[in-house]
Each structure stands twice: as structure tokens, then as C-alpha cells.
Design a protein around this motif. Structure first.
Motif, short mmCIF file in Angstrom:
data_model
loop_
_atom_site.label_atom_id
_atom_site.label_comp_id
_atom_site.label_asym_id
_atom_site.label_seq_id
_atom_site.Cartn_x
_atom_site.Cartn_y
_atom_site.Cartn_z
N ARG A 1 101.43 42.21 -23.80
CA ARG A 1 100.64 41.19 -23.26
C ARG A 1 101.16 41.00 -21.76
O ARG A 1 100.04 41.06 -20.86
CB ARG A 1 100.71 39.94 -23.75
N LYS A 2 102.40 41.21 -21.49
CA LYS A 2 102.76 41.19 -20.09
C LYS A 2 102.24 42.27 -19.16
O LYS A 2 101.80 41.94 -17.97
CB LYS A 2 104.33 41.26 -20.13
N THR A 3 102.40 43.31 -19.83
CA THR A 3 101.90 44.51 -18.73
C THR A 3 100.36 44.77 -19.08
O THR A 3 99.69 45.72 -18.13
CB THR A 3 102.74 45.73 -19.17
N GLY A 4 99.74 44.38 -19.89
CA GLY A 4 98.12 44.47 -20.09
C GLY A 4 98.05 46.00 -20.65
O GLY A 4 97.05 46.36 -20.75
N GLY A 5 98.99 46.41 -21.06
CA GLY A 5 98.93 47.80 -21.94
C GLY A 5 98.57 47.53 -23.47
O GLY A 5 98.38 46.51 -24.01
N MET B 1 112.18 49.79 -20.48
CA MET B 1 110.69 49.88 -20.32
C MET B 1 110.08 49.44 -19.04
O MET B 1 109.18 50.23 -18.48
CB MET B 1 110.01 49.50 -21.42
N GLU B 2 110.34 48.22 -18.57
CA GLU B 2 109.84 47.80 -17.55
C GLU B 2 110.48 48.64 -16.15
O GLU B 2 109.63 48.73 -15.13
CB GLU B 2 110.53 46.38 -17.03
N ALA C 1 108.37 52.38 -11.96
CA ALA C 1 108.70 53.73 -11.01
C ALA C 1 107.43 54.39 -11.03
O ALA C 1 106.51 54.19 -11.99
CB ALA C 1 109.97 54.41 -11.77
N PRO C 2 107.30 55.32 -9.85
CA PRO C 2 106.36 56.11 -9.85
C PRO C 2 106.07 57.20 -11.06
O PRO C 2 107.58 57.50 -11.53
CB PRO C 2 106.46 56.55 -8.63
N SER D 1 119.62 45.61 -28.21
CA SER D 1 118.83 44.43 -28.17
C SER D 1 117.52 44.68 -27.52
O SER D 1 117.44 45.70 -26.74
CB SER D 1 119.49 43.32 -27.17
N ALA D 2 116.73 43.86 -28.11
CA ALA D 2 115.27 43.97 -27.54
C ALA D 2 114.95 43.98 -25.94
O ALA D 2 114.52 44.53 -25.53
CB ALA D 2 114.18 43.11 -28.27
N GLU D 3 115.95 43.02 -25.60
CA GLU D 3 115.97 42.72 -24.00
C GLU D 3 116.36 44.08 -23.59
O GLU D 3 115.90 44.17 -22.24
CB GLU D 3 116.77 41.53 -23.77
#
Length: 154
Positions: free
Chosen positions: A1-5, A137-138, A143-144, A129-131
């Protein structure tokens, strides 16, 4: 949800029940797992994704082979033996120096080698951890893309 993916779940038929449980916690969209696809079909599907997140597996290596960045979770195996990719585009999550990992032999990295965890209650996976996974991932999403057409490379 946060990234719209969106997400795909890649699993074997024997993992479908666990995958459905995972999916239900991740999203409210219909469960459409990629189960036991022919390798060419799986490669084509993976090549259209931005990233693969999962354990050290065949689909993970296939994702890397088709140019998809990966975040790999390593449990009992040593990532130095099974992670030949650059860590910028293929970071990993690993809990080092657990007492259950012993030497596999002279000059070999320490590994667990047990079929079922009997010593550390799966600390090698439970302490990832999930974090920490989300942070990797973030960073990849920000990154390009190394294979972007903007760079003139495909």
C-alpha cells in the motif's frame, strides 16, 4: 500500500496453504499464487517485476538471472557460499554467528545442516525482522534500476 505496488506469491503446490496465510496478512486482494509454473513462464513473470523478496531458492536465482533485484533471507546456510551477487542490487538478511552453525570442514563456512532446527528455535529466521527486510526493499525501490532504459542498457 505504501508504494502503490502489488505482489506475487511464488510457491510450490506443497506450500500453497502457508502462502495463502501469508497473502491474507499482506493484502485483501484475491490470492493468485504462481504455483509450479514452467521455468520459462516463471522467468517471464519475474522479469516484469521490480524486485524479488524471499529465501535462497531457485526462483530467487532465476529472478537475479533475468535482471530483477532481490532481497534474500538466509537461514541455516551461509550466504557467502550461495550469494554470488553484488549486495547493492541484491542485499541479504542474515543472522550471523549463531552457536548452532558449526564448521562444515576445513576452509568451508559454518552452516547448520540440520533438516529440522533442534538447537536455537529457528533463530536464524526468527531474528530477521520485518523492519530490516522492509528497509532493504525501500532502499532498492528508491535506487535507480541498474538495467533501466534511461541508462541506455536493457
Amino acid at each position: 500500500r505504501k508504494t502503490g505496488g502489488s505482489s506475487l506469491v511464488v510457491c510450490s503446490a506443497g506450500e500453497a496453504r502457508q502462502a495463502k496465510t501469508f497473502w491474507s496478512r499482506l493484502t485483501h486482494s484475491p490470492f493468485l499464487p504462481l504455483i509450479d509454473l514452467p521455468i520459462r513462464v516463471l522467468a517471464a513473470r519475474l522479469s516484469r517485476t521490480k524486485m524479488f523478496v524471499g529465501n535462497d531458492s531457485g526462483p530467487r536465482h532465476l529472478a537475479a538471472a533475468v535482471g530483477v533485484r532481490t532481497v534474500t533471507l538466509f537461514g541455516p546456510e551461509d550466504p557467502h557460499e550461495w550469494h554470488p551477487y553484488d549486495r547493492t542490487n541484491h542485499p541479504l538478511c542474515y543472522v550471523p554467528d549463531l552457536p548452532c552453525r558449526t564448521s562444515a570442514g576445513p576452509g568451508l563456512p559454518p552452516r547448520c545442516g540440520l533438516e529440522a532446527c533442534q538447537v536455537e528455535s529457528h533463530r536464524c529466521m526468527e531474528e530477521i525482522s520485518a523492519e530490516s527486510v522492509w528497509a532493504k526493499m525501500e532502499a532498492l525501490l528508491a535506487a535507480p534500476t541498474p538495467f533501466s532504459t534511461e541508462a541506455g542498457v536493457r
